[in-house]
Design an enzyme around this catalytic site. Sequence first.
Site, short mmCIF file in Angstrom:
data_model
loop_
_atom_site.label_atom_id
_atom_site.label_comp_id
_atom_site.label_asym_id
_atom_site.label_seq_id
_atom_site.Cartn_x
_atom_site.Cartn_y
_atom_site.Cartn_z
N ARG A 7 11.05 -3.11 39.48
CA ARG A 7 10.74 -4.46 40.01
C ARG A 7 11.97 -5.18 40.57
NH1 ARG A 7 7.05 -4.31 35.80
NH2 ARG A 7 4.96 -3.99 36.65
N LYS B 38 15.68 -7.97 55.21
CA LYS B 38 14.40 -7.31 55.50
C LYS B 38 14.55 -5.83 55.21
CE LYS B 38 12.95 -8.74 59.73
NZ LYS B 38 11.92 -8.92 60.76
N GLU C 84 22.16 -4.43 71.15
CA GLU C 84 21.82 -5.51 70.19
C GLU C 84 22.89 -6.61 70.25
OE1 GLU C 84 19.05 -5.70 68.38
OE2 GLU C 84 18.33 -3.65 68.01
N LYS D 200 23.35 -13.64 63.71
CA LYS D 200 22.32 -13.22 62.75
C LYS D 200 22.38 -14.08 61.49
CE LYS D 200 19.14 -10.42 61.08
NZ LYS D 200 18.76 -9.02 61.00
N GLU E 170 11.19 -15.49 58.30
CA GLU E 170 10.61 -15.35 59.62
C GLU E 170 9.40 -16.27 59.84
OE1 GLU E 170 11.29 -11.44 61.42
OE2 GLU E 170 9.19 -11.52 61.97
N ARG F 227 13.42 -17.19 63.25
CA ARG F 227 13.88 -15.81 63.19
C ARG F 227 13.23 -14.92 64.26
NH1 ARG F 227 15.28 -12.38 57.67
NH2 ARG F 227 15.83 -10.46 58.70
N ASN G 15 13.71 -11.17 67.99
CA ASN G 15 12.83 -10.17 68.60
C ASN G 15 13.04 -10.07 70.12
OD1 ASN G 15 10.99 -8.29 67.68
ND2 ASN G 15 9.26 -9.41 68.56
N HIS H 123 12.53 -6.90 72.07
CA HIS H 123 11.90 -5.93 71.19
C HIS H 123 10.42 -5.72 71.48
CE1 HIS H 123 15.67 -6.17 69.13
NE2 HIS H 123 15.29 -5.30 68.21
N HIS I 53 9.67 -2.00 71.46
CA HIS I 53 8.83 -1.29 70.48
C HIS I 53 7.75 -0.47 71.19
CE1 HIS I 53 10.02 -4.34 67.15
NE2 HIS I 53 10.84 -3.30 67.16
N HIS J 223 16.85 3.25 69.13
CA HIS J 223 16.26 1.91 69.06
C HIS J 223 16.94 0.92 70.02
CE1 HIS J 223 14.56 -1.75 67.48
NE2 HIS J 223 15.78 -2.21 67.26
#
Length: 415
Positions: free
Chosen positions: A173, A195, A237, A279, A289, A293, A297, A300, A304, A317
Amino acid sequence: MFLMIHPAGAIRVRFSQVRVSAVRSCSNWLGRSKLLATRKGQRRRKKDEGQTTNLLMHRLRVTADKSAYDVVVGRGAWRALRRFPVARYSRVFVLTERALWNRWGKQFLRESGLKRVHCVLVPPGETSKTLKMVERVASELLEGGADRRALLIAFGGGVIGDLGGFVASTYMRGIDCVQAPTTVVAQVDSAVGGKTAVNVGAMKNLVGTFHPPRLVLADPVVLTSLGDRAFRSGLYEVVKHAILDGPAFFLELEARFDSLRSSDPESLEPVLLQAVKVKVDVVGRDEREAGLRRVLNLGHTFGHALEEATAYRRFLHGEAVGWGLLGVARLGQRLGLLGRDESERVAALVRRVGPLPPIQDLAPAKILELLPRDKKAIGGRIHWVVPERIGKIRIVPDVPAAVVRAAFRDIQGQV
Ligand SMILES: NC(=O)c1ccc[n+]([C@@H]2O[C@H](COP(=O)([O-])OP(=O)(O)OC[C@H]3O[C@@H](n4cnc5c(N)ncnc54)[C@H](O)[C@@H]3O)[C@@H](O)[C@H]2O)c1
Ligand SMILES: [Zn+2]
């Protein structure tokens, strides 16, 4: 940076007003200094290489709703672990890849001062971001004696960071995690923000958590062993962060670009630092987000779809993001939001990073079909992140398909 959510009332954000972290003081285990941007100008002997090097570490502080941690950027960053309370943990585990650890492990241990670590090795690449791998790593932690007071250090690129973060957030946990990113993508992006995720089938990052690290250590020296393509992929990026940040950073990047391509740690450092600050700033204000945030993207949405259309085989990527940045620059121009000059400046900087894998053979209809499958789409509505100016971003929820198609065709024509 400004953010404007369109059309439901304008939310404007200016980075310069942000309380964040980048150059403020804090007193914790790392620092005695009043300056958060800690400049360690002392000259230190590099015992193994017999040369002298200048250490320059900068400490940024992420202060979010649910977490607070330092991001140490610069040559010698791994040494910051010496002031981290390692003794508080029952055991220290390092999740990494064999080749990477063979190349950098000794130096990492020497600089960090860690005496005993247990290494968990996984194969390189995206194929390691699976629930099966989570099970394997968790079993190895258990066999290695990890209890709830164990510490996991993720030493690698975004794959190791995402996998390690996910394991750390779920093992018994939740155990503490330190991120030691070793790629440009991981240093300027994935290691900061908490994330974590693994892929399920073809769906990237479908299962994930928010699990902020206790510390992030980004040393540009480790980037010297990156292959040219992987290195350049991270620079897209960086360009994204410069578009978000504003004219000053963008201009600096334009001016320094050629020296960056050499991956020389000294030239890279100020640029990495600025990119990480972007960032840190965003995460500090919107860790979960909820709104802001989403600007991360940028590039992206197309990116994606391109990755998915080519089964994640054709593009790294960052390369898909490179095409995505070209796409949203054209989209912004077609929507009448972004002026032609700025659109061309963005395109020129993206182009300077290097050649991108081709997209000419990809049917626009296929790309358009994949867009609503992006996880950032809400109820099938795509929230386009569009530059209005360098440093000013607008979220546009509904863009007519014909405009999206035309923007995609534009970039297909830009060979
Ligand atoms: N969590 C987030 O917020 C976030 C943000 C962006 C990207 N990501 C994730 O990050 C991943 C991409 O990260 P990446 O581009 O770092 O890929 P990666 O981790 O696969 O690393 C790229 C390649 O470089 C190798 N490598 C890593 N460090 C090296 C070094 N110093 N020297 C030589 N080789 C090295 C790796 O073995 C790999 O083959 C994706 O899975 C993406 O979803 C997550
Ligand atoms: Zn990205």
